[in-house]
Design an enzyme around this catalytic site. Sequence first.
Site, short mmCIF file in Angstrom:
data_model
loop_
_atom_site.label_atom_id
_atom_site.label_comp_id
_atom_site.label_asym_id
_atom_site.label_seq_id
_atom_site.Cartn_x
_atom_site.Cartn_y
_atom_site.Cartn_z
N GLY A 142 0.82 -1.21 0.00
CA GLY A 142 0.00 0.00 0.00
C GLY A 142 0.85 1.25 0.00
O GLY A 142 1.04 1.90 1.04
N SER B 227 1.00 3.59 -3.25
CA SER B 227 0.39 4.63 -4.08
C SER B 227 -0.95 5.11 -3.52
O SER B 227 -1.69 4.35 -2.89
CB SER B 227 0.15 4.08 -5.49
OG SER B 227 1.34 3.59 -6.02
N SER C 96 -2.28 -4.08 -5.79
CA SER C 96 -2.41 -5.38 -6.45
C SER C 96 -2.73 -6.46 -5.42
O SER C 96 -2.09 -6.53 -4.37
CB SER C 96 -1.12 -5.75 -7.17
OG SER C 96 -0.80 -4.77 -8.12
N GLU D 160 13.89 -5.00 -6.27
CA GLU D 160 12.64 -4.95 -6.99
C GLU D 160 12.86 -4.56 -8.46
O GLU D 160 12.13 -4.99 -9.34
CB GLU D 160 11.77 -3.91 -6.30
CG GLU D 160 10.31 -4.13 -6.45
CD GLU D 160 9.55 -2.93 -5.90
OE1 GLU D 160 9.85 -2.51 -4.77
OE2 GLU D 160 8.69 -2.43 -6.63
N ASN E 74 9.28 4.49 -15.92
CA ASN E 74 10.56 4.56 -16.62
C ASN E 74 11.09 5.99 -16.71
O ASN E 74 12.30 6.20 -16.72
CB ASN E 74 10.41 3.95 -18.03
CG ASN E 74 10.45 2.43 -17.97
OD1 ASN E 74 10.37 1.85 -16.90
ND2 ASN E 74 10.58 1.79 -19.12
N GLU E 75 10.19 6.96 -16.74
CA GLU E 75 10.65 8.35 -16.81
C GLU E 75 11.36 8.71 -15.50
O GLU E 75 12.42 9.33 -15.51
CB GLU E 75 9.46 9.30 -17.04
CG GLU E 75 8.83 9.18 -18.43
CD GLU E 75 8.13 7.85 -18.64
OE1 GLU E 75 7.54 7.31 -17.67
OE2 GLU E 75 8.18 7.33 -19.77
C1 LIG Z 1 -0.25 -2.93 -13.01
C2 LIG Z 1 0.09 -2.04 -11.88
C3 LIG Z 1 0.17 -2.54 -10.60
C4 LIG Z 1 0.45 -1.69 -9.53
N1 LIG Z 1 0.49 -2.23 -8.27
C5 LIG Z 1 0.72 -1.40 -7.22
C6 LIG Z 1 0.69 -1.91 -5.88
O1 LIG Z 1 0.48 -3.10 -5.66
N2 LIG Z 1 0.90 -1.05 -4.86
C7 LIG Z 1 1.15 0.27 -5.07
O2 LIG Z 1 1.35 0.99 -4.10
N3 LIG Z 1 1.17 0.80 -6.31
C8 LIG Z 1 0.97 -0.01 -7.40
N4 LIG Z 1 0.98 0.52 -8.66
C9 LIG Z 1 1.13 1.96 -8.84
C10 LIG Z 1 2.46 2.39 -9.44
O3 LIG Z 1 3.48 2.33 -8.49
C11 LIG Z 1 2.25 3.80 -9.98
O4 LIG Z 1 1.43 3.67 -11.12
C12 LIG Z 1 3.49 4.53 -10.34
O5 LIG Z 1 4.26 4.81 -9.21
C13 LIG Z 1 3.21 5.82 -11.12
O6 LIG Z 1 2.27 6.62 -10.46
P1 LIG Z 1 0.99 7.16 -11.25
O7 LIG Z 1 0.34 6.01 -11.90
O8 LIG Z 1 0.20 7.96 -10.30
O9 LIG Z 1 1.55 8.08 -12.41
P2 LIG Z 1 2.05 9.59 -12.30
O10 LIG Z 1 3.06 9.71 -11.23
O11 LIG Z 1 0.90 10.52 -12.27
O12 LIG Z 1 2.80 9.72 -13.68
C14 LIG Z 1 2.13 9.96 -14.93
C15 LIG Z 1 3.19 10.24 -15.99
O13 LIG Z 1 3.99 11.36 -15.58
C16 LIG Z 1 5.35 11.00 -15.55
N5 LIG Z 1 6.03 11.69 -14.45
C17 LIG Z 1 5.62 11.87 -13.18
N6 LIG Z 1 6.56 12.49 -12.46
C18 LIG Z 1 7.60 12.71 -13.29
C19 LIG Z 1 8.88 13.32 -13.13
N7 LIG Z 1 9.32 13.78 -11.96
N8 LIG Z 1 9.69 13.33 -14.22
C20 LIG Z 1 9.28 12.83 -15.40
N9 LIG Z 1 8.10 12.27 -15.61
C21 LIG Z 1 7.26 12.20 -14.56
C22 LIG Z 1 5.34 9.49 -15.31
O14 LIG Z 1 6.52 8.88 -15.73
C23 LIG Z 1 4.16 9.06 -16.15
O15 LIG Z 1 4.56 8.97 -17.48
C24 LIG Z 1 0.69 -0.31 -9.76
C25 LIG Z 1 0.61 0.19 -11.03
C26 LIG Z 1 0.32 -0.63 -12.10
C27 LIG Z 1 0.22 -0.05 -13.47
#
Ligand SMILES: Cc1cc2nc3c(=O)[nH]c(=O)nc-3n(C[C@H](O)[C@H](O)[C@H](O)COP(=O)(O)OP(=O)(O)OC[C@H]3O[C@@H](n4cnc5c(N)ncnc54)[C@H](O)[C@@H]3O)c2cc1C
Lengths: 384, 342
Positions: free
Chosen positions: A133, A135, A167, A252, A370-371
């Site tokens: 937990g 995000s 997840s 990880e 990846n960013e």
């Molecule tokens: C299949 C899947 C399973 C997951 N499982 C879990 C889980 O079990 N537990 C959990 O806690 N989380 C989980 N996550 C969440 C995951 O860790 C987040 O999706 C991730 O950290 C990105 O956060 P966000 O989706 O809010 O995207 P955002 O942070 O909003 O990013 C959106 C876009 O902006 C870009 N961006 C953001 N900040 C920057 C920066 N500083 N520089 C450049 N680009 C930037 C990102 O690269 C991306 O392209 C899961 C996600 C997926 C897709």
Amino acid sequence: MEIHLAPPIVQEGQQLTELRQKVREFIRAGIADATLVPTINSWLGGWNEEFSRSLAAEGWLGMTIPVEFGGRGSTFLQRFVVTQELLAAGAPVSAHWVADRQIGPSLLKFGTDYQKQKLLPGIANGDIFFGIGMSEPDAGSDLASVRTKGVQVEGGWKISGSKVWTSGAHASNYFFALARTAPVDTDHRHAGLSQFIIDLHSPGVDVRPIVSLNGHHHFNEVFLDDVFVPDDMVLGTIGEGWNQVTSELAYERSGPERFLSTLPMLNELLLATRRGDLAPDPELGRYFARIMGLHQVSVSIADSLSRGEEVGTSASIVKVLGTTTEGDIAEFATTVPGAAEGDASLDTLRALGDEALLERAGFTLRGGTNEVLRGVIARGLGLR
Amino acid sequence: MSEFGALDQDLQQMFGDVFGDWREARGPAALEIELDRALWATLVDLGISRLTAVDGSGATWIEAAGLLRAAARTAAAVPVAENDVLSGWLREQAAIADDDLIHSACILDPSGSARAVPWASQVDNLTVLWPVGDGWKLADVPVSQFHVTPGRDLAGQPRDAVSIDLATLDGADVPSDVVREYRLRGALARSVQMAGALERIVELSVEHATSRVQFGRPIGKFQAVQNLIADAAGELVIANASTDAAVLALAAGEVGLDGLELRVAIARSVTGHAAAVIVRNVHQVHGAIGTTFEHQLHEFTKPVLAWRSEFGSLREWDTRLTELMVASELDLWAFGVPTDGR
Ligand SMILES: Cc1cc2nc3c(=O)[nH]c(=O)nc-3n(C[C@H](O)[C@H](O)[C@H](O)COP(=O)(O)OP(=O)(O)OC[C@H]3O[C@@H](n4cnc5c(N)ncnc54)[C@H](O)[C@@H]3O)c2cc1C
């Protein structure tokens, strides 16, 4: 200047190769009696508790957990070889994945004796499953901005807030929740965060499914409404949550799950080519070579980690390249001649390919985008 | 696990110093690269011009790769690969005594000709292989006996056409495996050289991005520039790893020629594709100055692009690897990660 990006490559010792051979035999038997049906993305999608327990019976769950806590006392590299083989085969490992990969090691590093006694044996025999937990709706890449709050009360803490993308939360017993336990200090944003081990069946916990674009349900929203966590279920030290969470990141990021998610599909491409259903395409060799290169780097990082060495930026490199490559393989598999309209000989490939194509969007996001990781690599190179 | 790449620190330092000192002292870069005989004499003095000689220092491909990398990192104008791991090894296969001449090597066609022979016009001898009936012959022949038509590759390295009347040649019989291994050695040597030059190229991009200032800050502070370099660095890491894995396979000598071919094919595929990304991104980071002859970047990017097409082009290696995979009976993972010591 000279740059050192990754540890030197290593050669596998005899013992590990024998273990690898044993796991392969187990997999072959599983495929033969259909207890193992290869899928892509099997470490996130393939929830199969029975399969997890069959691994436990072989001694391949909680491998690095010491015997006194119900584990096997095996080495990190032995676990690494077993997971590689299972992932490459597309075995359904997601039920125990989080618990086995990071909860066990975190408990061993930061947990109390009580917590270890209570949780590790269940992790090692496939009875206790975990979620992560971290995000939240407003805390994605910027994890330090989590708003879930922990307030100290008599005998423990009350936790309130909402987690998202968790997840497996709907099928797990516990999760580690990252929460703010002290007000934000704008000069030290990473201070004041703490980790709590939350029983997902406690009063005040509400798990709601989030349906993925392909109709599958693997992640969830988790609402926490004044959930009581006793003092003995605080993980590590209050206020040290950030350091605890980030200390395990190299494991990880460099693991085989970062480039093997679509390997069963690449294998199916090979089999279809061998059968003559597809013409030999040099892209097949190209992607295979890339996976092998990533494998070499991943093994050398694992070896370094097992000796407690710094692995620098190489873990992030594996994740960026690996997750991109596994997605590119999905693209390749679904654009071959006859991809949609060819005859039944391509049905297996089609099923795996369609699945992969729809899952790929998550590959380059989960576990840190990846960013963001390119930023980590740039920092390692002294650019920021 | 046992560590590889445990190239002796002192030896690595020595290689770096020799070529580093040479580069500092040498004149301006040239469009047409000429073999530097003074540098060669230094290598001979140090006993590293024929590093892997069987009766020599006991050096293996691990040390040879260290030397090739160090030379490529400085764009050193010497045929270290050709003289040692190609010609030197070939001469050993026919029990031809070692000497202090500079050698290159090539495969002649049945008419006695070969094209694009590395360094042919500038070395003393050519070690040649040629087909006779079902078999192969090998001889070490003074260049003066060949008709030589000078040529250059895109990096300005000597790549010359040679021809000779085969009837005038007296050669030793060698099995066809020698020819096969020669080709694999050549392909691997180019992979090592590419990896060495690519490493230098990525370093140059970091240096440039931290020193070039635009909009009031080093360009490396811009995320877009960081991304170009991060991606180049990633490609470098897998190129190094797959090349080192092939070097290890050859040094350990346990895998046989099929196993070696698999490792070399992987190395050439990964390194070749890495070269595309790295050269493209790093030129982008350098801006206009990187497109000039004055700037040193081209001294490393051009050889990489030339080497990528030698001993098999990138597409040929991808195709060959695909053939090997299809011809095997193993699943893809078991083919790449064998448990039988292949
Ligand atoms: C299949 C899947 C399973 C997951 N499982 C879990 C889980 O079990 N537990 C959990 O806690 N989380 C989980 N996550 C969440 C995951 O860790 C987040 O999706 C991730 O950290 C990105 O956060 P966000 O989706 O809010 O995207 P955002 O942070 O909003 O990013 C959106 C876009 O902006 C870009 N961006 C953001 N900040 C920057 C920066 N500083 N520089 C450049 N680009 C930037 C990102 O690269 C991306 O392209 C899961 C996600 C997926 C897709």
